[in-house]
Write a protein that holds these residues in place. Structure first.
Motif, mmCIF file in Angstrom:
data_model
loop_
_atom_site.group_PDB
_atom_site.id
_atom_site.type_symbol
_atom_site.label_atom_id
_atom_site.label_comp_id
_atom_site.label_asym_id
_atom_site.label_seq_id
_atom_site.Cartn_x
_atom_site.Cartn_y
_atom_site.Cartn_z
ATOM 1 N N TYR A 252 0.819 -1.207 0.000
ATOM 2 C CA TYR A 252 0.000 0.000 0.000
ATOM 3 C C TYR A 252 0.856 1.260 0.000
ATOM 4 C CZ TYR A 252 -4.360 -2.519 0.288
ATOM 5 O OH TYR A 252 -5.431 -3.316 -0.018
ATOM 6 N N ASP A 253 2.028 1.222 0.581
ATOM 7 C CA ASP A 253 2.952 2.347 0.473
ATOM 8 C C ASP A 253 3.318 2.591 -0.991
ATOM 9 O OD1 ASP A 253 2.985 2.937 3.136
ATOM 10 O OD2 ASP A 253 4.824 1.814 3.575
ATOM 11 N N PHE A 254 3.586 1.505 -1.706
ATOM 12 C CA PHE A 254 3.922 1.625 -3.125
ATOM 13 C C PHE A 254 2.737 2.161 -3.922
ATOM 14 C CE2 PHE A 254 3.878 -0.037 -7.443
ATOM 15 C CZ PHE A 254 5.136 0.332 -7.904
ATOM 16 N N ILE A 255 1.543 1.630 -3.668
ATOM 17 C CA ILE A 255 0.351 2.039 -4.421
ATOM 18 C C ILE A 255 0.053 3.518 -4.206
ATOM 19 C CG2 ILE A 255 -2.146 1.705 -4.636
ATOM 20 C CD1 ILE A 255 -1.636 -1.255 -3.899
ATOM 21 N N LEU A 256 0.110 3.963 -2.946
ATOM 22 C CA LEU A 256 -0.165 5.367 -2.651
ATOM 23 C C LEU A 256 0.885 6.281 -3.280
ATOM 24 C CD1 LEU A 256 -1.232 5.079 1.094
ATOM 25 C CD2 LEU A 256 -2.703 5.541 -0.868
ATOM 26 N N THR A 257 2.143 5.855 -3.263
ATOM 27 C CA THR A 257 3.209 6.660 -3.887
ATOM 28 C C THR A 257 3.027 6.717 -5.396
ATOM 29 O OG1 THR A 257 4.716 5.940 -2.129
ATOM 30 C CG2 THR A 257 5.703 6.979 -4.052
ATOM 31 N N GLU A 258 2.566 5.612 -5.991
ATOM 32 C CA GLU A 258 2.326 5.604 -7.433
ATOM 33 C C GLU A 258 1.207 6.572 -7.796
ATOM 34 O OE1 GLU A 258 2.522 2.038 -10.573
ATOM 35 O OE2 GLU A 258 0.694 1.999 -9.361
ATOM 36 N N HIS A 259 0.141 6.611 -6.991
ATOM 37 C CA HIS A 259 -0.933 7.581 -7.225
ATOM 38 C C HIS A 259 -0.422 9.011 -7.069
ATOM 39 C CE1 HIS A 259 -4.495 5.121 -7.854
ATOM 40 N NE2 HIS A 259 -4.097 4.320 -6.890
#
Length: 270
Positions: A252-259
């Protein structure tokens, strides 16, 4: 409890398991309540009142290809990807376009302020009919044309003050825009760096979870054979649970950073 009945474990082990069961049940109840609260907040943000509506879940496997791409990049590949990303930001960012528009508007104002020092030419003409009420362009009294050139002599002081003010505003806007632009690009680059780093964290946590699962399997087999204590089995379970939680958090850290990264440029312009 079955092992205790046949005399293969101590009663203290049974008590440990009962305490753990009770703690897990309390934790589960808390999680269910937190989910209801978060769902309610989410519906309030959307402005809806359908209590049955629930956010759609994410399929974490959909992000594996992107994670693997960033995690496997070396320093040179990361630098090249960063340059490509910043180029897209400069070309398509709405924020940077707004800054450029503000600069152009101030430049126009400055040109208009300088134009106030130029002389102005006013043309006036009138048309008169002949006495016989017929059009006769050859008549001397039909057309009167006047050209007046005026110089801003008496308003030069005000024009000069306005020019200096506009020039100051232009320079101030330019410097503020450059500062904002530089900080914006630095923030975009830092976000890209965090994305690449968090992709590596996901891959590291995947490896850690595999080890935790293998360790739990080994400890569980040894526990069934009576070769390890209940505490060691609990430690293995806690390690497994911790590894699973850390992997989810890393995803989720990766997903939020991608957004966050996607907000820096307009993908429709690619």
């Amino acid at each position: 409890e079955r092992n205790y009945q046949v005399g293969t474990v101590k009663y203290s082990d049974v008590l440990q398991w009962r305490v753990k069961l009770q703690q897990d049940q309390t934790t589960l109840s808390k999680i269910e309540n937190d989910i209801k609260e978060l769902s309610g907040y989410w519906q309030i943000l959307l402005g809806i009142s359908d209590r049955a509506l629930f956010p759609a879940g994410l399929n974490l496997a959909d992000f594996d290809n992107s994670i693997k791409k960033y995690a496997e990049m070396d320093s040179l590949e990361t630098s090249l990807e960063l340059e490509k990303f910043l180029y897209k930001v400069k070309q398509t960012s709405a924020v940077l376009s707004s800054l450029d528009l503000g600069n152009r508007m101030m430049e126009k104002n400055y040109l208009l302020a300088k134009g106030n020092f130029l002389p102005s030419l006013n043309l006036q003409f009138s048309y008169e009919l002949e006495n016989d009420d017929k059009f006769d362009l050859s008549g001397d009294e039909n057309w009167n044309l006047a050209a007046v050139i005026s110089l801003p002599i008496f308003s030069s002081g005000d024009n000069y003050t306005n020019l200096k003010k506009t020039k100051y505003e232009l320079e101030s806007t330019r410097l503020a825009s450059e500062y904002t632009r530089d900080n914006y690009l630095v923030a975009a680059g830092n976000t890209f760096g965090r994305l690449a780093l968090r992709a590596k964290v996901v891959e590291d946590n995947k490896t850690a979870l595999e080890f935790a699962r293998e360790n739990h399997k080994i400890i569980n087999d040894l526990y069934d054979q009576g070769m390890v204590t209940n505490s060691e089995l609990l430690d293995a379970e806690l390690m497994l649970f911790g590894s699973e939680s850390e992997l989810l958090s890393a995803y989720y850290d990766f997903i939020l950073t991608e957004h966050e990264l996607n907000r820096y440029y307009d993908s429709k312009e690619e």
